[in-house]
Each structure stands twice: as structure tokens, then as C-alpha cells.
Design a protein around this motif. Sequence first.
Motif, short mmCIF file in Angstrom:
data_model
loop_
_atom_site.label_atom_id
_atom_site.label_comp_id
_atom_site.label_asym_id
_atom_site.label_seq_id
_atom_site.Cartn_x
_atom_site.Cartn_y
_atom_site.Cartn_z
N GLU A 8 0.75 -1.29 -0.07
CA GLU A 8 -0.07 -0.11 -0.08
C GLU A 8 0.68 1.28 -0.06
OE1 GLU A 8 -3.10 2.16 3.07
OE2 GLU A 8 -3.12 0.03 3.12
N TYR A 9 1.89 1.08 0.74
CA TYR A 9 2.80 2.51 0.90
C TYR A 9 3.57 2.72 -0.36
CZ TYR A 9 6.60 5.42 2.37
OH TYR A 9 7.50 6.48 2.36
N MET A 10 4.24 1.41 -0.88
CA MET A 10 5.03 1.73 -2.15
C MET A 10 4.42 1.55 -3.56
SD MET A 10 8.40 -0.64 -0.93
CE MET A 10 9.50 0.20 -2.42
N GLY A 11 3.30 1.00 -3.67
CA GLY A 11 2.62 0.71 -4.66
C GLY A 11 3.30 -0.54 -5.42
N ALA A 45 7.54 -4.04 -6.93
CA ALA A 45 8.06 -5.29 -7.89
C ALA A 45 9.65 -4.73 -8.18
CB ALA A 45 7.30 -5.32 -9.19
N THR A 46 9.75 -3.56 -8.34
CA THR A 46 11.32 -3.20 -8.61
C THR A 46 12.21 -3.49 -7.36
OG1 THR A 46 10.55 -1.50 -9.97
CG2 THR A 46 12.87 -1.05 -9.02
N LEU A 47 11.68 -3.16 -6.16
CA LEU A 47 12.53 -3.63 -4.97
C LEU A 47 12.83 -5.20 -5.21
CD1 LEU A 47 13.58 -2.96 -2.13
CD2 LEU A 47 11.33 -3.22 -1.05
N GLU A 48 11.57 -5.81 -5.10
CA GLU A 48 11.79 -7.39 -5.18
C GLU A 48 12.83 -7.97 -6.28
OE1 GLU A 48 7.93 -8.80 -5.61
OE2 GLU A 48 7.04 -8.55 -3.60
N VAL A 49 12.99 -7.16 -7.44
CA VAL A 49 13.90 -7.69 -8.35
C VAL A 49 15.35 -7.06 -7.80
CG1 VAL A 49 14.96 -6.98 -10.48
CG2 VAL A 49 12.50 -7.34 -10.22
N LEU A 50 15.50 -6.00 -7.17
CA LEU A 50 16.83 -5.52 -6.72
C LEU A 50 17.24 -6.63 -5.68
CD1 LEU A 50 16.29 -1.72 -6.95
CD2 LEU A 50 17.68 -3.11 -8.41
N LEU A 51 16.44 -6.87 -4.60
CA LEU A 51 16.62 -7.73 -3.67
C LEU A 51 17.20 -9.11 -4.07
CD1 LEU A 51 14.12 -6.65 -0.79
CD2 LEU A 51 16.60 -6.11 -0.84
#
Length: 122
Positions: A100-103, A108-114
Motif C-alpha cells: 500500500e505504501y510503495m505501490g 516489484a522493482t524492490l523485489e527484483v533488486l533484492l
Amino acid sequence: MWNLEQVEPVTISELAKTMRIDRTTLNRNMKPLIDVGLITVNSGAKILHGHGLLHKHVGLLTVNPGDDPRSKHVVLTETGRTALLKAEILWCEAQASLKEYMGEADLATLEVLLSKMEALIP
């Protein structure tokens, strides 16, 4: 405990490999659980706890002697499973708040980077 549930029963060495951490690190990280009685070590009819004291304790994890006398198998106890279910509910709530906070796109971008960072770990 999440990793353990996926592969149990498993030796400490195998669990460390699954978690992609050093065995000694896993042992060190399990020590606080032992110290507060959340892990029990079955030794015959006795249950070994913490600093060599004998207690009957329902913990989150049970460590059973393996086939090799030097190895121990780790499994979740019923108390551990209950705690894991409660933690999963909280985890889902935290994930929903983050989404909800990030959208969806930023998450999805954060998950790819992690995932890329995790791939760096041998």
C-alpha cells in the motif's frame, strides 16, 4: 523457522545450507532460542536445555540426534508451528502495508533488486 518448516526434518548443516548461511552462524543464531527454552535437544529420555540444565520444556524447535552421532536433526514442535502461523499472519499484514505504501510497481522493482543482491551470495 519458515526455512525449517519447508525442509524438516533436517540436520543443522543442511538447514544452514538451505538458508545460505554458515553452520556456525546458524548455531550461534539458535543459541538465544535455546537459552530461553524455545529449542529442546532430545537426548534419550532426557531433554537437554540451554547450558546443560535438564528441563522438560515445550519449545518452538526440537533438535533430535541424527544418524551420525555428531549430527542433530531439527524439527518444529507444535508450539513452533503455532508461533509460525501467528508470524505468517503478521508477515502478510506487513507485506500488505508495504504494498500500500510503495505501490505495486515500486514493490516489484524492490523485489527484483533484492533478488539480484541475494544472487551474489554463494
